[in-house]
Scaffold this active site. Structure first.
Site, mmCIF file in Angstrom:
data_model
loop_
_atom_site.group_PDB
_atom_site.id
_atom_site.type_symbol
_atom_site.label_atom_id
_atom_site.label_comp_id
_atom_site.label_asym_id
_atom_site.label_seq_id
_atom_site.Cartn_x
_atom_site.Cartn_y
_atom_site.Cartn_z
ATOM 1 N N ASN A 189 3.433 0.997 -1.335
ATOM 2 C CA ASN A 189 2.914 0.167 -0.240
ATOM 3 C C ASN A 189 3.190 -1.301 -0.536
ATOM 4 O O ASN A 189 3.241 -1.696 -1.705
ATOM 5 C CB ASN A 189 1.397 0.391 -0.096
ATOM 6 C CG ASN A 189 0.796 -0.421 1.039
ATOM 7 O OD1 ASN A 189 1.315 -0.436 2.152
ATOM 8 N ND2 ASN A 189 -0.299 -1.123 0.763
ATOM 9 N N MET A 236 -0.203 1.679 9.800
ATOM 10 C CA MET A 236 -1.615 1.423 10.077
ATOM 11 C C MET A 236 -2.488 2.676 10.126
ATOM 12 O O MET A 236 -3.684 2.577 10.387
ATOM 13 C CB MET A 236 -1.749 0.662 11.405
ATOM 14 C CG MET A 236 -1.077 -0.687 11.405
ATOM 15 S SD MET A 236 -1.790 -1.804 10.205
ATOM 16 C CE MET A 236 -3.347 -2.117 11.009
ATOM 17 N N HIS A 293 1.607 -5.079 0.200
ATOM 18 C CA HIS A 293 0.400 -5.765 0.680
ATOM 19 C C HIS A 293 0.625 -7.284 0.589
ATOM 20 O O HIS A 293 1.096 -7.771 -0.449
ATOM 21 C CB HIS A 293 -0.815 -5.350 -0.162
ATOM 22 C CG HIS A 293 -2.073 -5.978 0.325
ATOM 23 N ND1 HIS A 293 -2.760 -5.527 1.432
ATOM 24 C CD2 HIS A 293 -2.743 -7.081 -0.115
ATOM 25 C CE1 HIS A 293 -3.804 -6.301 1.652
ATOM 26 N NE2 HIS A 293 -3.816 -7.248 0.727
HETATM 27 C C1 GRF Z 1 3.471 -6.855 6.377
HETATM 28 O O1 GRF Z 1 2.825 -8.074 6.264
HETATM 29 C C2 GRF Z 1 3.051 -5.947 5.237
HETATM 30 O O2 GRF Z 1 2.765 -6.633 4.081
HETATM 31 C C3 GRF Z 1 1.815 -5.323 5.789
HETATM 32 O O3 GRF Z 1 2.068 -5.140 7.163
HETATM 33 C C4 GRF Z 1 3.050 -6.087 7.609
HETATM 34 C C5 GRF Z 1 4.165 -5.334 8.257
HETATM 35 O O4 GRF Z 1 5.099 -6.168 8.890
HETATM 36 N N1 GRF Z 1 1.462 -4.132 5.038
HETATM 37 P P1 GRF Z 1 6.489 -5.591 9.402
HETATM 38 O O5 GRF Z 1 6.179 -4.494 10.423
HETATM 39 O O6 GRF Z 1 7.253 -5.067 8.239
HETATM 40 O O7 GRF Z 1 7.199 -6.749 10.068
#
Ligand code: GRF
Length: 211
Positions: A108, A91, A110
């Site tokens: 990445n 993030m 998404h």
């Molecule tokens: C996932 O939905 C990914 O696509 C997004 O953030 C979320 C991360 O989930 N970028 P996690 O921490 O891998 O469970």
């Protein structure tokens, strides 16, 4: 061995998918060498520790400027000899400085079919809320290289997932993760480790394996 760093902020289910792929022998030529979290309470850190992977926590607020943070992140990645960075729900903003240092070596995931429901502000449940609001019948996930444009880098893999009647943002998020994200991310990382991805004119081609 190509050393992989996975950058996380939350639950780490995508990190887990990568760990499982590695223990299943599916990341040939690659090894998850480091997990970097943007906060100390990310459950992803527990998953990494359980798998015996070294971890680091890098808080953006511990640095007085973006440039200082970038320099520390680049330093950490270089010190560990990292050749591929995977953003798995990370993030904190990845700046142009980091992107240019690791050009076409940052991946990445998404949770939509880019270019739908992506860009600034589209993260977490918001992506699925907007998909439901728009009434799309199909959504999915995208793995792409990271460039200077938010969610705008060359697309590596995509997978479609049906939207079903009665879906809530949470049920849709769960289906997209199960049916698409947890498969696509290890697949894309494996392709990278096998040196089968080429980027040309902003598009990715996948090299076939010679039989
Ligand atoms: C996932 O939905 C990914 O696509 C997004 O953030 C979320 C991360 O989930 N970028 P996690 O921490 O891998 O469970």
């Amino acid at each position: 061995m190509l050393k992989i760093a996975v950058l996380v902020s939350g639950g780490g289910t995508n990190l887990q998918a990568l760990i499982d792929a590695q223990s299943g022998g599916k990341l040939c030529g690659g090894e998850i060498a480091l997990v970097v979290a943007s906060n100390g309470s990310a459950y992803a850190l527990e998953r990494a520790k359980k798998a015996g992977i070294p971890t680091e926590v890098m808080l953006r607020r511990s640095f007085s400027s973006q440039a200082d943070y970038d320099a520390a992140l680049i330093g950490l990645l270089e010190k560990n000899g990292i050749g591929l960075i995977v953003l798995a729900g990370f993030m904190t903003i990845i700046s142009a400085q980091v992107v240019s240092r690791f050009r076409n070596r940052i991946i990445n995931i998404h949770p939509s079919l880019i270019p739908s429901f992506c860009g600034e502000g589209y993260y977490g449940l918001r992506v699925h809320e907007e998909a439901l609001k728009r009434g799309v019948r199909v959504t999915g996930a995208t793995v792409h290289f990271v460039n200077e444009v938010c969610d705008g880098g060359p697309i590596i893999l995509q997978k479609a997932v049906d939207v079903l009647p009665g879906d809530t943002p949470r049920s849709l998020q769960e289906r997209v993760m199960k049916q698409a994200e947890w498969k696509l991310l290890p697949e894309a990382v494996a392709l990278f480790c096998e040196n089968r991805l080429r980027v040309e004119d902003g598009r990715v081609t996948i090299k076939e394996v010679q039989s």
